[in-house]
Design a protein around this motif. Structure first.
Motif, PDB file in Angstrom:
ATOM      1  N   ILE A   7       0.808  -1.345  -0.096  1.00 41.49           N
ATOM      2  CA  ILE A   7       0.164   0.015  -0.121  1.00 41.49           C
ATOM      3  C   ILE A   7       0.915   1.366  -0.007  1.00 41.49           C
ATOM      4  CG2 ILE A   7      -1.884   1.266   1.248  1.00 41.49           C
ATOM      5  CD1 ILE A   7      -2.770  -1.336   2.526  1.00 41.49           C
ATOM      6  N   ALA A   8       0.569   2.077  -0.991  1.00 39.96           N
ATOM      7  CA  ALA A   8       1.593   3.313  -1.021  1.00 39.96           C
ATOM      8  C   ALA A   8       0.492   4.584  -0.275  1.00 39.96           C
ATOM      9  CB  ALA A   8       1.677   3.730  -2.561  1.00 39.96           C
ATOM     10  N   GLY A   9       1.270   5.202   0.693  1.00 40.14           N
ATOM     11  CA  GLY A   9       0.480   6.206   1.467  1.00 40.14           C
ATOM     12  C   GLY A   9       0.476   5.918   2.966  1.00 40.14           C
ATOM     13  N   GLY A  10       0.128   7.097   3.670  1.00 38.18           N
ATOM     14  CA  GLY A  10       0.021   6.810   4.926  1.00 38.18           C
ATOM     15  C   GLY A  10      -0.968   7.770   5.785  1.00 38.18           C
ATOM     16  N   GLY A  11      -2.090   7.943   4.913  1.00 32.80           N
ATOM     17  CA  GLY A  11      -3.120   8.718   5.422  1.00 32.80           C
ATOM     18  C   GLY A  11      -4.412   7.745   5.747  1.00 32.80           C
ATOM     19  N   ASN A  12      -5.718   8.159   6.000  1.00 28.32           N
ATOM     20  CA  ASN A  12      -6.893   7.488   6.222  1.00 28.32           C
ATOM     21  C   ASN A  12      -6.923   6.273   5.378  1.00 28.32           C
ATOM     22  OD1 ASN A  12      -9.404   7.093   7.516  1.00 28.32           O
ATOM     23  ND2 ASN A  12     -10.275   8.228   5.619  1.00 28.32           N
ATOM     24  N   ARG A  39       3.805  11.901   9.612  1.00 29.52           N
ATOM     25  CA  ARG A  39       3.004  10.592   9.040  1.00 29.52           C
ATOM     26  C   ARG A  39       1.637  11.194   8.674  1.00 29.52           C
ATOM     27  NH1 ARG A  39       2.579   6.224  13.653  1.00 29.52           N
ATOM     28  NH2 ARG A  39       0.975   7.273  15.050  1.00 29.52           N
ATOM     29  N   GLY A  40       0.901  10.791   7.882  1.00 29.06           N
ATOM     30  CA  GLY A  40      -0.560  10.923   7.932  1.00 29.06           C
ATOM     31  C   GLY A  40      -1.244  11.845   7.028  1.00 29.06           C
ATOM     32  N   GLY A  41      -0.312  12.525   6.228  1.00 27.82           N
ATOM     33  CA  GLY A  41      -0.931  13.276   5.104  1.00 27.82           C
ATOM     34  C   GLY A  41      -1.894  14.373   5.445  1.00 27.82           C
ATOM     35  N   ARG A  44      -4.173  14.110   8.902  1.00 27.57           N
ATOM     36  CA  ARG A  44      -3.836  14.698  10.267  1.00 27.57           C
ATOM     37  C   ARG A  44      -4.555  16.137  10.567  1.00 27.57           C
ATOM     38  NH1 ARG A  44       0.406  16.735   7.375  1.00 27.57           N
ATOM     39  NH2 ARG A  44       2.011  17.489   8.316  1.00 27.57           N
ATOM     40  N   HIS A  45      -4.815  16.836   9.327  1.00 27.50           N
ATOM     41  CA  HIS A  45      -5.516  18.105   9.559  1.00 27.50           C
ATOM     42  C   HIS A  45      -6.970  17.939   9.713  1.00 27.50           C
ATOM     43  CE1 HIS A  45      -1.866  20.419   8.910  1.00 27.50           C
ATOM     44  NE2 HIS A  45      -1.534  19.686   7.631  1.00 27.50           N
ATOM     45  N   THR A  46      -7.618  16.777   9.487  1.00 28.65           N
ATOM     46  CA  THR A  46      -9.134  16.951   9.406  1.00 28.65           C
ATOM     47  C   THR A  46      -9.597  16.953  10.854  1.00 28.65           C
ATOM     48  OG1 THR A  46      -9.108  14.255   9.474  1.00 28.65           O
ATOM     49  CG2 THR A  46      -8.841  15.465   7.533  1.00 28.65           C
ATOM     50  N   ARG A  47     -10.921  16.986  10.622  1.00 27.86           N
ATOM     51  CA  ARG A  47     -11.731  17.056  12.097  1.00 27.86           C
ATOM     52  C   ARG A  47     -12.960  16.251  12.051  1.00 27.86           C
ATOM     53  NH1 ARG A  47     -13.065  23.312  12.985  1.00 27.86           N
ATOM     54  NH2 ARG A  47     -13.673  23.249  10.801  1.00 27.86           N
ATOM     55  N   ASN A  48     -13.478  15.971  10.736  1.00 30.99           N
ATOM     56  CA  ASN A  48     -14.740  15.253  10.958  1.00 30.99           C
ATOM     57  C   ASN A  48     -14.974  14.463   9.425  1.00 30.99           C
ATOM     58  OD1 ASN A  48     -16.266  16.922   8.726  1.00 30.99           O
ATOM     59  ND2 ASN A  48     -15.595  18.526  10.080  1.00 30.99           N
ATOM     60  N   CYS A  49     -15.920  13.647   9.538  1.00 29.25           N
ATOM     61  CA  CYS A  49     -16.309  12.936   8.358  1.00 29.25           C
ATOM     62  C   CYS A  49     -17.910  12.963   8.226  1.00 29.25           C
ATOM     63  CB  CYS A  49     -15.853  11.584   8.005  1.00 29.25           C
ATOM     64  SG  CYS A  49     -16.117  10.318   9.071  1.00 29.25           S
ATOM     65  N   GLY A 149       9.221   7.487   5.828  1.00 27.30           N
ATOM     66  CA  GLY A 149      10.312   7.896   4.916  1.00 27.30           C
ATOM     67  C   GLY A 149      10.534   7.140   3.754  1.00 27.30           C
ATOM     68  N   THR A 150       9.492   6.218   3.197  1.00 23.94           N
ATOM     69  CA  THR A 150       9.785   5.379   2.354  1.00 23.94           C
ATOM     70  C   THR A 150       8.664   5.719   1.308  1.00 23.94           C
ATOM     71  OG1 THR A 150      10.528   3.636   3.936  1.00 23.94           O
ATOM     72  CG2 THR A 150       9.782   2.798   1.742  1.00 23.94           C
ATOM     73  N   ARG A 151       9.294   6.048  -0.011  1.00 26.03           N
ATOM     74  CA  ARG A 151       7.993   6.278  -1.144  1.00 26.03           C
ATOM     75  C   ARG A 151       8.102   5.307  -2.123  1.00 26.03           C
ATOM     76  NH1 ARG A 151      10.615  11.437  -4.358  1.00 26.03           N
ATOM     77  NH2 ARG A 151      12.538  10.244  -4.893  1.00 26.03           N
ATOM     78  N   SER A 190      -1.936   7.384  -2.064  1.00 29.68           N
ATOM     79  CA  SER A 190      -1.180   8.176  -1.776  1.00 29.68           C
ATOM     80  C   SER A 190      -1.357   9.986  -2.158  1.00 29.68           C
ATOM     81  CB  SER A 190       0.072   8.022  -2.649  1.00 29.68           C
ATOM     82  OG  SER A 190      -0.218   7.640  -4.270  1.00 29.68           O
ATOM     83  N   GLY A 191      -2.787  10.025  -1.831  1.00 33.82           N
ATOM     84  CA  GLY A 191      -3.113  11.342  -2.054  1.00 33.82           C
ATOM     85  C   GLY A 191      -3.287  11.851  -3.427  1.00 33.82           C
ATOM     86  N   GLY A 192      -3.570  13.220  -3.440  1.00 33.71           N
ATOM     87  CA  GLY A 192      -3.626  13.765  -4.757  1.00 33.71           C
ATOM     88  C   GLY A 192      -2.237  14.535  -5.038  1.00 33.71           C
ATOM     89  N   GLY A 222       3.433  11.472  -7.410  1.00 34.79           N
ATOM     90  CA  GLY A 222       4.087  10.496  -8.130  1.00 34.79           C
ATOM     91  C   GLY A 222       3.830   9.111  -8.503  1.00 34.79           C
ATOM     92  N   VAL A 223       2.813   8.596  -7.567  1.00 34.38           N
ATOM     93  CA  VAL A 223       2.189   7.197  -8.010  1.00 34.38           C
ATOM     94  C   VAL A 223       1.201   7.462  -9.001  1.00 34.38           C
ATOM     95  CG1 VAL A 223       0.781   5.497  -6.855  1.00 34.38           C
ATOM     96  CG2 VAL A 223       2.621   6.539  -5.567  1.00 34.38           C
ATOM     97  N   LEU A 224       0.401   8.797  -8.682  1.00 35.98           N
ATOM     98  CA  LEU A 224      -0.763   9.101  -9.674  1.00 35.98           C
ATOM     99  C   LEU A 224      -0.153   9.198 -11.039  1.00 35.98           C
ATOM    100  CD1 LEU A 224      -3.639   9.756 -10.678  1.00 35.98           C
ATOM    101  CD2 LEU A 224      -3.183  12.118  -9.918  1.00 35.98           C
ATOM    102  N   ALA A 440     -18.702  19.346   2.945  1.00 39.19           N
ATOM    103  CA  ALA A 440     -17.584  19.243   4.204  1.00 39.19           C
ATOM    104  C   ALA A 440     -17.600  17.789   4.759  1.00 39.19           C
ATOM    105  CB  ALA A 440     -18.235  20.381   5.120  1.00 39.19           C
ATOM    106  N   GLY A 441     -16.494  17.154   4.837  1.00 38.06           N
ATOM    107  CA  GLY A 441     -16.468  16.077   5.389  1.00 38.06           C
ATOM    108  C   GLY A 441     -16.641  14.868   4.529  1.00 38.06           C
ATOM    109  N   ILE A 442     -16.633  15.168   3.029  1.00 36.76           N
ATOM    110  CA  ILE A 442     -16.852  13.879   2.101  1.00 36.76           C
ATOM    111  C   ILE A 442     -15.455  13.469   1.849  1.00 36.76           C
ATOM    112  CG2 ILE A 442     -16.983  15.147   0.082  1.00 36.76           C
ATOM    113  CD1 ILE A 442     -19.307  13.171  -0.583  1.00 36.76           C
TER     114      ILE A 442
END
Ligand SMILES: Cc1cc2nc3c(=O)[nH]c(=O)nc-3n(C[C@H](O)[C@H](O)[C@H](O)COP(=O)(O)OP(=O)(O)OC[C@H]3O[C@@H](n4cnc5c(N)ncnc54)[C@H](O)[C@@H]3O)c2cc1C
Length: 471
Positions: A7-12, A39-41, A44-49, A149-151, A190-192, A222-224, A440-442
Motif C-alpha cells: 500500500i502506497a500512502g500513510g493517511g486514512n 505521517r498521515g498526509g 492529520r489536518h481533518t476534524r470530521n467525516c 520515510g519510504t516512497r 498516496s493522495g492527490g 508521483g504514484v498517480l 464538508a467532510g466527504i
C-alpha cells in the motif's frame, strides 16, 4: 517475509485499506513517504467525516438519510459525479462510525462556531491526528509492516496487472535504499498532487506559484503520474480541486485549518486594484467558503483583501495572524499595499449602496446593497466604524480531484477494464465522486469507504493473482 498487499500512502485511506487487508489474513506493507513525525498526509489536518444515519445518537444531533446526502452531493457537484459510485459511497458511509470506533477512534460533538455540521458530520475526538494515531496503532497490532520515510518511485505493471513497485527508504537523506517489492496486490492511497506546483500549473498556469498548500508537502502525485503513464484511466480535470481563501501569511505547506479566514461575509473583498469582484453575502459562509479559493485565484496576482470595520469583530472565529489595523480607510490601504484613493472610492460606493435593514448574521437578513455591481445580498452594513481591519487572502488548495478511475470494487480501470490486482482509495480517486464542488467532510468519507473496499478486495485478489508473481 513476502508482501501480499503493498500500500502506497500513510493517511486514512491507506490505513483503512491496511487494516481490512490484514484482518482478511494478508501480509501487508504500508510505505509512507513522510517521516514518522509528519505521517498521515492531509488526514492529520481533518476534524470530521460526513456519515449517513437514520437517527441521532447523542453526538450526531439528528438523522441524515442517504437520499438527503445524495441531494446535497448532487447540488454541490452540479451532478458532476459518478452516480453509482456516489450512491455506494453514501450508503456505505453509514458503516463508518462503527468501523472507526472498532479501530479505537472516538467521536465528539461538533465544534460550535463556523460550520453547522452537528447533525451530519462525525467529529473525531482529538482531531484527525488522534484519529490517525488510533488507525496506526490498530494496523501495527494487526501486524502491518509500516515503513516511514519510504516512497514508491516506480511501478511495474503489465496489461493492468501489478507485478512490483520500487520503493526508496530514507529518500530525503543522502543514501536512499532502493528495493524492488513484488506483491500480489497494490493499493494506491498516496493522495492527490496538490503539493506539486508544476503539475498545478498545467491547470492554473503561473497563478499556481501563488497558491498555498493547506496540507502535506508529500502529496506530489508521483504514484498517480506513474499509474497514468502505465495506462490507467484518468478521472476529472487538472484544475478541479477544493480550495479556500487563506491568510496570505500562511506557510507554503501544512498551514492546516487555522489559516482559513471566516470574516468575508461581514465586510468587502477587493483585489489588487482595490475593486470588489464577488458578492460577499451570497450565502452562509459554510456554504460558500470553498468557492473563495478559486475566486481569489482568478484575480490579478492571485491576491484579495478582506476589509471590515469594528462592528463584526466578535462574529467570526479569531484569526491565527492579527489583522492590519488603521483608523482610516486610506491608512489601511497603505498598510496592505493598495492605492488609498481606489480603496476609498470602493468603500464609499459600497457604503452608499447599503440599504437600511435589520442585521442578523444567523439568517439571510435584509441588509443588502442596491445598484452596486457585484451586489452584496446579505449582511451588508456600511464600513464606517474605526478601527478598520484588513486581511490579505491567497488561494489555499486543500486537495486535487483529478485521479484514477475506479469501479465499485475500488479496482483501477485500464482502458475501461478493471485491473485484477490494482486498487485505489482516497484523494487519488476522489474525482470519481467529486467532479467539482465540495461537501464538508466527504473527503474522509470517500477515503474510509474506498479504503475498506480496496483492502478487502486486495486481500481477496490474492486468490486470483497469477502464479509466480515476479520476485
Ligand atoms: C487543512 C485540511 C483540512 C481538512 N479537513 C477535512 C475534514 O475535516 N473532513 C474531511 O472529510 N476532509 C478534510 N480534508 C481533506 C482530507 O484531508 C482528505 O480528503 C483525506 O485526508 C484524504 O485521505 P488520503 O488517505 O487519501 O490522503 P492523505 O491523508 O493526504 O494521505 C496521503 C499519504 O500518501 C503519502 N504519499 C504521497 N506520495 C507517496 C509516495 N510516492 N509513496 C508513498 N507514500 C506517498 C503521503 O505522505 C500521505 O501520507 C482536509 C484537508 C486539509 C488539507
Amino acid at each position: 517475509m513476502s508482501v501480499d498487499v503493498l500500500i502506497a500512502g500513510g493517511g486514512n485511506a491507506a490505513l483503512c485499506a491496511a487494516i481490512c487487508a490484514a484482518r482478511a489474513g494478508a501480509h501487508v506493507r504500508v510505505v509512507e513517504a513522510a517521516p514518522k513525525a509528519m505521517r498521515g498526509g492531509n488526514t492529520r489536518h481533518t476534524r470530521n467525516c460526513r456519515v449517513a444515519h437514520d437517527a441521532g445518537n447523542g453526538i450526531l444531533t439528528g438523522p441524515y438519510p442517504v437520499d438527503e446526502y445524495m441531494d446535497d452531493l448532487l447540488r454541490v457537484t452540479d451532478g458532476n459525479t459518478d452516480p453509482e459510485l456516489a450512491r455506494l459511497t453514501l450508503e456505505r458511509s453509514a458503516e463508518i462510525w462503527d468501523f472507526l470506533e472498532a479501530q479505537g477512534v472516538r467521536f465528539q460533538p461538533s465544534l460550535g462556531g463556523t460550520l453547522s455540521l452537528g447533525r451530519t458530520n462525525a467529529f473525531f475526538l482529538g482531531g484527525g491526528r488522534s484519529m490517525l494515531n488510533a488507525l496506526c496503532r490498530m494496523a501495527e497490532d494487526l501486524g502491518v509492516d509500516l515503513r516511514y520515510g519510504t516512497r514508491v518511485t516506480g511501478i511495474e505493471i503489465e496489461d493492468g496487472f501489478f507485478l512490483s513497485a520500487t520503493t526508496e527508504a530514507g529518500w530525503e537523506g543522502h543514501a536512499p535504499v532502493r528495493e524492488r517489492v513484488p506483491a500480489r496486490a497494490f493499493v494506491a492511497a498516496s493522495g492527490g498532487f496538490e503539493a506539486n506546483i508544476d503539475w498545478l500549473r498545467e491547470g492554473w498556469g503561473d497563478a499556481a506559484a501563488n497558491f498555498r498548500i493547506r496540507g502535506t508537502p508529500y502529496n506530489t502525485g508521483g504514484v498517480l503520474r506513474t499509474m497514468l503513464d502505465a495506462g490507467a484511466d484518468r478521472v476529472g480535470t487538472v484544475d478541479q480541486c477544493h480550495a479556500v481563501a487563506v491568510d496570505g501569511r500562511a506557510p507554503q505547506f501544512d498551514g492546516g485549518i487555522v489559516t482559513r479566514l471566516d470574516c468575508v461575509p461581514f465586510g468587502i473583498v477587493v483585489n489588487r486594484d482595490g475593486t470588489r469582484f464577488h458578492d460577499e453575502g451570497e450565502e452562509f459562509w459554510p456554504k460558500r467558503y470553498a468557492i473563495w479559493g478559486r475566486l481569489v485565484a482568478a484575480q490579478p496576482d492571485q491576491v484579495g483583501h478582506v476589509v471590515i470595520d469594528a462592528k463584526p469583530a466578535d462574529l467570526f472565529m479569531p484569526s491565527v495572524f492579527p489583522p492590519e489595523v488603521a483608523d482610516t480607510i486610506e491608512g489601511l490601504a497603505r498598510k496592505i499595499g493598495l492605492d488609498p484613493a481606489a480603496l476609498r472610492a470602493t468603500v464609499d460606493a459600497f457604503n452608499a449602496a447599503c440599504l437600511p435593514g435589520r442585521f442578523d448574521h444567523t439568517i439571510h437578513d435584509d441588509c443588502r446593497t442596491e445598484g452596486l455591481s457585484p451586489p452584496k445580498t446579505h449582511w451588508a452594513r456600511p464600513i464606517t466604524d474605526p478601527p478598520f481591519r484588513a486581511y490579505t487572502l491567497r488561494p489555499g488548495i486543500t486537495f486535487t480531484y483529478m485521479g484514477l478511475r475506479v469501479n465499485r470494487d475500488a479496482r483501477v480501470l485500464f482502458g475501461g477494464a478493471p485491473s485484477p490486482n490494482i486498487f485505489a482509495a482516497g484523494e487519488i480517486m476522489a474525482g470519481n465522486v467529486l467532479g467539482q464542488g465540495y461537501l464538508a467532510g466527504i473527503g474522509m468519507t470517500i477515503g474510509t469507504v474506498f479504503g475498506r473496499i480496496a483492502g478487502t478486495q486486495a486481500a481477496g485478489a490474492l486468490r486470483n493473482a497469477r502464479d509466480g508473481v515476479a520476485s
